[in-house]
Design an enzyme around this catalytic site. Structure first.
Site, short mmCIF file in Angstrom:
data_model
loop_
_atom_site.label_atom_id
_atom_site.label_comp_id
_atom_site.label_asym_id
_atom_site.label_seq_id
_atom_site.Cartn_x
_atom_site.Cartn_y
_atom_site.Cartn_z
N SER A 89 0.86 -1.19 0.00
CA SER A 89 0.00 0.00 0.00
C SER A 89 0.89 1.23 0.00
CB SER A 89 -0.89 0.02 1.24
OG SER A 89 -0.16 0.43 2.38
N ASP A 90 0.40 2.34 -0.51
CA ASP A 90 1.17 3.57 -0.35
C ASP A 90 0.97 4.09 1.07
OD1 ASP A 90 2.81 5.75 -1.01
OD2 ASP A 90 2.02 5.77 -3.05
N TYR A 91 1.65 5.17 1.38
CA TYR A 91 1.73 5.69 2.74
C TYR A 91 0.35 5.95 3.33
CZ TYR A 91 3.49 8.76 6.50
OH TYR A 91 3.78 9.34 7.70
#
Length: 756
Positions: A291-293
């Site tokens: 997942s991104d941040y």
């Protein structure tokens, strides 16, 4: 005649499925099985959790601060088996401390260290968009290899790069991080950068696991607004946005990151059709999906998750293997598994992928791989990597305009360097250079080494006027033979979170340009930017314009070499410069209209254009001037089985040696779906001595002719194709006609890989 020729070609199978990173076998597989059998659900969740490195912070925090804990709390979590990886820290000493804590955990599973190394770690190279202007995959591969050596020596195993988002809206800030608007160039550079980062063996101490991102369609955010929604047809996704990922996966990419955005109404982080059906089954990707941040927590703000536990459930079931920074997997996976909301088999699948990556990186055999103080000292900012950064910077610049051959400057020229970037060093590196050295060469410092009579005046600030600044700049301009006008964007105007409503030069700088131009002294614009800009007035009309991008630490020296002729420009635009912001999004290969305006009458009434602008750019994709001029003629076609070859003669019309960048475009005359007037399908760089000629052949696999049909299939259709060898997307070039009969089209189509 001397010719140093390098062809830049790819073979058939541009969407071929292939496992990015093979799963371990034999003893390595048994070790993973044994670990899985021994792990608690809490330890499994820990392996799937990635956190910002608070043990060796670099001081630059871009994203909103969430879930911060402090170094000692993070070390305790590592010892408890609650952390699988750390990101965006730097330095061997701190990494050794963190790894020692991991080895003290119950199962002793080592950490993997990652970072957003987008265009250099300590030594900063030009931004990726600038590097793309070289139109040279070999250069991009060598750049990534050099960056990997330095980065790994600083205690990192994994880079969250390359960005392979096709970007056709220059308002979007992250245009700076990728390879521009063209699908083919994105494919070439995606593969080259992955191979460069990873090398031939991921377990080597100088290898970095690569992470092509952001899967998928991020570059199509509505209005060019960062983190905005994406609304794409299936055909657009297949034709434009997936091919660079497919190329990166075929090159062996070990990981990918899901997009922040909602794609056709479903956030990518919760989008099972995207992350499982397309990514895994369609593209055959076998690596780790991150997942991104904090993007899993953001599913609540998107309005698709009821709470944090629901967000964690949606993310892991969609296909996210690793949660970045939110801590949601640690907090909620044990309870979700206990309640039967998430099957243990899905958790085990994700853990197996993470352990496979750590195995490929050699961390089980050597947990302190790439954590060698002596290597860090030896490789950090070593002479070889700094030479490489300078080479790339020189190859990245694009000469947009050069009326009357104003450049290169003659010896003895009296020059006035004017503009807020004249002596600036704070903005040399551009976005995503969090660990970069800050001792780069300013324009003034570099030019003083090449031009004896040089006066420097800032004239204005980046955004605001300076008291008396314009008056002093005008006086300097009147006393000079030429003005070098250093204007454009600051580093924080491009990159993530830096979308712009108007992609113009800031008003204070535009006013400076108008005043200086009014003196009548010839102006050379030295443009600093992370995207194509909509140039106006005196900037647009300057006698010469050099696109200098964010070139990194070598900026001043390479720009000085360029304007004085020690180096000749050879870069080409990977993005089209618009006439106005309102044309965005725009790309040279846009679909045609039923009422196209004639080339010689672009504003003809009743034809496709805006009321106040034609449907064309100021400078199109592939444009770039040199200090030489080339002519292309005598194009000839040869068809060999499933490959077409186009040979063309390149004549250097000047006495100076130079580099011609040949671009082979295709136009499908009649197809079942509208096709662009031109679409890039092959490249070649040819160096030709002054007054000489060279014969160059560009090879085209017929599979490159494939289109996505209305029913979603990929086919090569029979018919007539124009093959155009040109020096830009707008150059008439030299054209040959290719006829593909039904039998050949059918045979080539049968060999195309499927994309589910």
């Amino acid at each position: 005649m001397t010719i140093d020729r390098r062809s830049l070609l790819v073979r058939a199978g541009w969407l071929a499925a292939g496992a990015a990173m093979p799963m371990p076998a034999g003893a390595a597989a048994r070790r993973i099985d044994d670990l899985l059998a021994a792990m608690t659900i809490e330890e499994k969740a820990g392996q799937l959790s990635c956190f910002n490195d608070e043990i060796r912070p670099v001081g630059a925090v871009f994203n909103p601060v969430v879930n911060a804990s402090g170094a000692e709390a993070q070390l305790a979590a590592i010892r408890a088996g609650r952390v699988g990886m750390l990101f965006n820290g730097y330095g061997v000493a701190g990494a050794r401390r963190a790894q020692a804590a991991a080895l003290e955990s119950r199962l002793g599973i080592p950490l993997v260290f990652a970072a957003d190394v987008i265009h250099g770690c300590r030594t900063i190279f030009p931004i990726p968009l600038a590097e793309a202007a070289a139109f040279d995959p070999d250069l991009s591969g060598r750049t990534a290899r050099a960056i990997a050596r330095e980065t790994a020596a600083g205690g990192l195993h994994w880079t969250f790069a390359p960005v392979v988002d096709v970007a056709r809206d220059q308002r979007w800030g992250r245009v700076a991080e990728g390879a521009g608007e063209d699908v083919y160039l994105n494919r070439l550079l995606a593969a080259a950068r992955v191979r460069g980062f990873q090398g031939t063996d991921l377990s080597r101490a100088d290898a970095l696991a690569a992470t092509p991102k952001h899967f998928a369609g991020y570059g199509a955010v509505v209005g060019g607004m960062e983190y905005g929604a994406v609304d794409l047809s299936d055909a657009q996704m297949r034709e434009v946005f997936l091919p660079p990922f497919a190329a990166a996966f075929r090159a062996g990419a070990a990981a990918t990151i899901a997009s922040f955005t909602a794609v056709n109404g479903v956030p990518a982080t919760a989008n099972r059709p995207l992350l499982t059906d397309t990514l895994r089954e369609g593209l055959g990707f076998a690596g780790v999906c991150v997942s991104d941040y904090d993007a899993d927590r953001e599913l609540i703000a998107h309005g698709v998750a009821a709470d944090e536990a629901d967000a964690a459930r949606l993310a892991i079931l969609a296909g996210i293997d690793v949660s970045m920074q939110s801590g949601l997997f640690n907090a909620h996976l044990p309870g979700l598994v206990a309640a039967g909301a998430v099957p243990m088999v899905r958790v085990d699948q994700a853990v197996r992928r993470v352990l496979a990556l750590k195995t490929a990186l050699g961390l089980f055999d050597d947990p302190y791989r790439s954590l060698d103080i002596s290597a860090e000292r030896r490789e950090t900012r070593a002479p070889a990597i700094r030479r490489m950064a300078r080479e790339v910077a020189a190859r990245s610049m694009v000469l947009l305009r050069n009326e009357g051959d104003l450049l290169p400057l003659s010896p003895g020229t009296r020059a006035a360097l004017i503009g807020p970037f004249a002596e600036d060093t704070a903005n040399l590196n551009g976005p995503w250079s969090f660990a970069g050295a800050t001792d780069g060469v300013s324009l003034a410092a570099g030019l003083r080494r090449r031009i004896r009579d040089l006066v420097v005046e800032p004239g204005s600030g980046i955004h605001d006027p300076r008291p008396g600044g314009i008056d002093r700049a005008v006086a300097a301009a009147r006393a000079a033979d030429v003005v070098l006008l250093a204007i454009g964007e600051a580093a924080d105007m491009s990159g993530e979170g830096n979308s712009r409503v108007a992609i113009t030069v800031p008003p204070a700088q535009q006013a400076l340009a108008e005043a200086v131009a009014a003196t009548g002294t010839p102006v050379v614009v030295l443009l600093r930017h992370g995207r194509a800009l909509a140039l106006e007035g005196a900037v647009r009309d300057a006698r010469a314009i050099l696109a200098c991008w964010f070139l990194g630490e070598a900026t001043g020296d390479v720009v000085a070499d360029m304007v004085t002729g020690r180096v000749a420009p050879s870069g080409r635009l990977p993005v089209s410069f618009p006439l106005a912001t309102g044309q965005q999004p725009w790309s040279y290969d846009r679909p045609p209209t039923g009422r196209p305006a004639p080339d010689d009458a672009p504003m003809q009434p009743g034809r496709a254009h805006w009321n106040d602008a034609p449907d064309r750019p100021l400078y199109g994709f592939g444009h770039g001037l040199t200090y030489t001029r080339f002519a292309l003629d005598d194009a000839q076609l040869t068809v060999r089985s499933r490959t077409a070859e186009v040979a063309v003669t390149v004549r250097n019309l000047t006495a100076r040696a130079g580099t011609a960048v040949l671009q082979l475009f295709v136009h499908d005359r009649v197809a079942s779906r509208t096709q662009p007037r031109r679409r890039l399908i092959a490249l070649a760089r040819v160096e030709v001595a002054g007054g000489a000629s060279a014969r160059e052949t560009l090879s085209l696999p017929l599979a490159e002719l494939a289109i996505v049909t209305a029913d979603g299939r990929r086919l090569v259709e029979s018919g007539e194709f124009d093959l155009i060898v040109a020096q830009s997307s707008a150059d008439p070039g030299a054209t040959v006609r290719l006829d593909v009969d039904a039998a050949t089209a059918d045979a080539v189509s049968r060999g195309l890989p499927a994309l589910g």
